[in-house]
Design a protein around this motif. Structure first.
Motif, PDB file in Angstrom:
ATOM      1  N   LEU A 143       0.815  -1.220   0.000  1.00 41.43           N
ATOM      2  CA  LEU A 143       0.000   0.000   0.000  1.00 41.43           C
ATOM      3  C   LEU A 143       0.843   1.261   0.000  1.00 41.43           C
ATOM      4  O   LEU A 143       0.425   2.294  -0.529  1.00 41.43           O
ATOM      5  CB  LEU A 143      -0.919   0.022   1.217  1.00 41.43           C
ATOM      6  CG  LEU A 143      -2.082  -0.959   1.274  1.00 41.43           C
ATOM      7  CD1 LEU A 143      -2.910  -0.686   2.518  1.00 41.43           C
ATOM      8  CD2 LEU A 143      -2.953  -0.881   0.033  1.00 41.43           C
ATOM      9  N   ARG A 150      -4.513   6.452   4.345  1.00 39.55           N
ATOM     10  CA  ARG A 150      -5.913   6.643   3.929  1.00 39.55           C
ATOM     11  C   ARG A 150      -6.797   5.498   4.420  1.00 39.55           C
ATOM     12  O   ARG A 150      -7.905   5.720   4.915  1.00 39.55           O
ATOM     13  CB  ARG A 150      -5.992   6.752   2.404  1.00 39.55           C
ATOM     14  CG  ARG A 150      -5.496   8.076   1.840  1.00 39.55           C
ATOM     15  CD  ARG A 150      -5.767   8.183   0.346  1.00 39.55           C
ATOM     16  NE  ARG A 150      -4.948   7.261  -0.419  1.00 39.55           N
ATOM     17  CZ  ARG A 150      -3.789   7.583  -1.010  1.00 39.55           C
ATOM     18  NH1 ARG A 150      -3.311   8.816  -0.894  1.00 39.55           N
ATOM     19  NH2 ARG A 150      -3.111   6.693  -1.697  1.00 39.55           N
ATOM     20  N   LEU A 151      -6.316   4.268   4.281  1.00 40.36           N
ATOM     21  CA  LEU A 151      -7.128   3.122   4.677  1.00 40.36           C
ATOM     22  C   LEU A 151      -7.308   3.077   6.195  1.00 40.36           C
ATOM     23  O   LEU A 151      -8.400   2.769   6.689  1.00 40.36           O
ATOM     24  CB  LEU A 151      -6.477   1.829   4.179  1.00 40.36           C
ATOM     25  CG  LEU A 151      -7.280   0.540   4.370  1.00 40.36           C
ATOM     26  CD1 LEU A 151      -8.640   0.636   3.686  1.00 40.36           C
ATOM     27  CD2 LEU A 151      -6.502  -0.652   3.823  1.00 40.36           C
ATOM     28  N   ALA A 160      -7.743  -2.662   8.958  1.00 39.44           N
ATOM     29  CA  ALA A 160      -7.257  -2.149   7.675  1.00 39.44           C
ATOM     30  C   ALA A 160      -6.274  -3.137   7.045  1.00 39.44           C
ATOM     31  O   ALA A 160      -6.314  -3.393   5.832  1.00 39.44           O
ATOM     32  CB  ALA A 160      -6.589  -0.794   7.876  1.00 39.44           C
ATOM     33  N   ALA A 164      -6.761  -5.073   3.480  1.00 36.76           N
ATOM     34  CA  ALA A 164      -5.776  -4.919   2.412  1.00 36.76           C
ATOM     35  C   ALA A 164      -5.231  -6.274   1.983  1.00 36.76           C
ATOM     36  O   ALA A 164      -5.036  -6.532   0.786  1.00 36.76           O
ATOM     37  CB  ALA A 164      -4.636  -4.016   2.875  1.00 36.76           C
ATOM     38  N   GLU A 202      -5.899  -0.705  -2.435  1.00 38.76           N
ATOM     39  CA  GLU A 202      -6.375   0.208  -1.391  1.00 38.76           C
ATOM     40  C   GLU A 202      -7.877   0.454  -1.492  1.00 38.76           C
ATOM     41  O   GLU A 202      -8.606   0.371  -0.493  1.00 38.76           O
ATOM     42  CB  GLU A 202      -5.622   1.539  -1.503  1.00 38.76           C
ATOM     43  CG  GLU A 202      -6.109   2.596  -0.532  1.00 38.76           C
ATOM     44  CD  GLU A 202      -5.588   3.984  -0.864  1.00 38.76           C
ATOM     45  OE1 GLU A 202      -6.248   4.967  -0.468  1.00 38.76           O
ATOM     46  OE2 GLU A 202      -4.528   4.096  -1.519  1.00 38.76           O
ATOM     47  N   GLU A 203      -8.355   0.750  -2.696  1.00 41.37           N
ATOM     48  CA  GLU A 203      -9.767   1.090  -2.854  1.00 41.37           C
ATOM     49  C   GLU A 203     -10.663  -0.127  -2.654  1.00 41.37           C
ATOM     50  O   GLU A 203     -11.748  -0.023  -2.060  1.00 41.37           O
ATOM     51  CB  GLU A 203      -9.999   1.725  -4.227  1.00 41.37           C
ATOM     52  CG  GLU A 203      -9.324   3.086  -4.363  1.00 41.37           C
ATOM     53  CD  GLU A 203      -9.551   3.728  -5.715  1.00 41.37           C
ATOM     54  OE1 GLU A 203     -10.138   3.068  -6.604  1.00 41.37           O
ATOM     55  OE2 GLU A 203      -9.154   4.898  -5.891  1.00 41.37           O
ATOM     56  N   ALA A 205      -9.960  -2.573  -0.702  1.00 42.09           N
ATOM     57  CA  ALA A 205      -9.911  -2.868   0.730  1.00 42.09           C
ATOM     58  C   ALA A 205     -10.964  -2.081   1.504  1.00 42.09           C
ATOM     59  O   ALA A 205     -11.481  -2.567   2.517  1.00 42.09           O
ATOM     60  CB  ALA A 205      -8.515  -2.579   1.276  1.00 42.09           C
ATOM     61  N   LEU A 206     -11.286  -0.883   1.052  1.00 43.19           N
ATOM     62  CA  LEU A 206     -12.304  -0.091   1.736  1.00 43.19           C
ATOM     63  C   LEU A 206     -13.641  -0.832   1.792  1.00 43.19           C
ATOM     64  O   LEU A 206     -14.391  -0.705   2.756  1.00 43.19           O
ATOM     65  CB  LEU A 206     -12.493   1.262   1.037  1.00 43.19           C
ATOM     66  CG  LEU A 206     -11.404   2.305   1.287  1.00 43.19           C
ATOM     67  CD1 LEU A 206     -11.598   3.490   0.359  1.00 43.19           C
ATOM     68  CD2 LEU A 206     -11.419   2.754   2.745  1.00 43.19           C
ATOM     69  N   ALA A 316     -12.629   9.901   5.011  1.00 38.86           N
ATOM     70  CA  ALA A 316     -12.962   8.476   4.979  1.00 38.86           C
ATOM     71  C   ALA A 316     -14.445   8.254   5.264  1.00 38.86           C
ATOM     72  O   ALA A 316     -15.092   7.396   4.642  1.00 38.86           O
ATOM     73  CB  ALA A 316     -12.112   7.721   5.992  1.00 38.86           C
TER      74      ALA A 316
END
Length: 371
Positions: A143, A150-151, A160, A164, A202-203, A205-206, A316
């Motif tokens: 990441l 960010r995460l 997080a 990820a 990353e995205e 993982a959200l 977030a």
């Protein structure tokens, strides 16, 4: 075994060096998230900026305003501290006890030891610490500091890290990234492709922060749907320079589909709740995103200035709200009752153009009224 131990150590060194190079290539755009991560590390007692040689909050604010990036020496100081913070958080959680991470413990040792003494390795007195370190190294290297910052603004560090890791496993990102890094292609092309894969991890993982437990159950539940969504986009147009540079075809294809696949976990959750196929859910998700300019609003949210200790968390929270709103609108569309409101769509467009969190918050409120 000596040579194998050397290879294992050198591989981790190479992965960290690559992570720093990718972070450096991200440039000034990464600095706000890096600054937010520093605040988290300070609050946890992991970072002393005077000792690490990192800029203070005022200096970082000035750099952000000037469009400057964190220097490579700064990145070299920040990444190991981020790994330490993440390792400690994982150790304090139940993550190292998940059987899905057991292969990490075996992989820590030379293969001969793993074959001869599997039972002893499984009950190693430092088992949890070794697994936590392996997870933290992999996640932080993949990441980078900005992505981790960010995460981690959206969840506690251990959650997080799990999300990820799960995103990487679902899309096969570690193997693809290693293949890209080893490809006989110019460094610029390799780095650009790796940055796209990094952002996908990353995205995605959200949307996986609430994925089922344990890890094996999450993989079993999500892998078929992910595969269907990946296959549905085989016609996505990849950057021709990547193909011409000789980069691996599978990685190029996934990078081409990355903008569409970043929302895959949320789309699969929508498909499950609505009783729809992944393809139908993806079509509905994309349609309401286009109708109400949600993709533009999401991009504006990611890019908007968010200063202060709670700025990253506010961003977030807005991104999470946007995902939930889009899911509700897409579910209504699947049920045949999607609302249409030109005034709200226009407001969302204006908020995206304004590019500040206050305007984006107003647009989110208006969208929530439709959902």
């Amino acid at each position: 075994m000596t040579e194998e131990v050397g290879r294992l150590v050198l591989r981790d060194n190479a992965q960290q060096a690559l992570a720093i190079s990718l972070e450096e290539r991200a440039g000034a755009a990464a600095l706000p998230a890096q600054a937010a991560l520093m605040l988290r590390l300070e609050a946890a007692g992991v970072l002393d900026r005077s000792v690490a040689g990192l800029p203070d909050a005022a200096a970082l604010a000035a750099r952000i305003a000037a469009g400057e990036a964190l220097t490579r020496p700064g990145l070299c100081a920040l990444l190991p501290l981020a790994k330490l913070w993440l390792t400690e958080a994982i150790e304090a959680s139940d993550l190292p006890d998940d059987p899905g991470f057991a292969p990490l413990l075996t992989a820590y040792f030379p293969a001969e030891l793993g074959e001869r003494f599997p039972a002893l390795i499984a009950r190693h007195r430092l088992r949890r610490e070794l697994v936590a370190t392996a997870i933290a190294n992999e996640v932080a290297n993949r990441l980078g500091c900005a992505g981790l910052g960010r995460l981690a603004a959206a969840a506690v560090p251990a959650a997080a890290a799990r999300a990820a890791w799960l995103a990487g496993a679902l899309f096969g990102l570690p193997a693809l990234a290693d293949a890209v890094d080893a490809a006989p292609a110019p460094a610029e092309a390799r780095f650009d492709l790796l940055l796209v894969l990094r952002r996908l991890q990353e995205e995605a993982a959200l949307g996986l922060l609430a994925a089922p437990q344990p890890l094996a159950a999450a993989l079993a539940a999500l892998q078929p749907g992910i595969a269907a969504l990946v296959a549905a986009g085989e016609a996505d147009q990849a950057a021709p320079e990547w193909r011409e540079a000789g980069l691996p075809a599978a990685a190029v294809a996934l990078a081409a589909a990355a903008p569409r696949l970043a929302a895959a976990p949320m789309i699969l959750r929508l498909a499950g709740s609505a009783g729809a196929t992944p393809e139908a859910a993806a079509q509905s998700w994309g349609a309401v995103g286009a109708d109400f300019q949600i993709d533009a609003l999401r991009q504006a949210t990611a890019a908007a200035p968010a200063p202060g200790p709670f700025g990253a968390r506010a961003r977030a929270a807005l991104l999470a709200d946007l995902g939930a709103i889009q899911a509700r609108l897409a579910a209504a569309r699947l049920a045949g009752g999607a609302p249409a409101d030109a005034a709200v769509a226009g407001l969302v467009r204006e908020a995206a153009q304004a590019g500040d969190l206050a305007a984006i918050g107003v647009a989110c409120h208006a969208l929530a009224g439709l959902a």
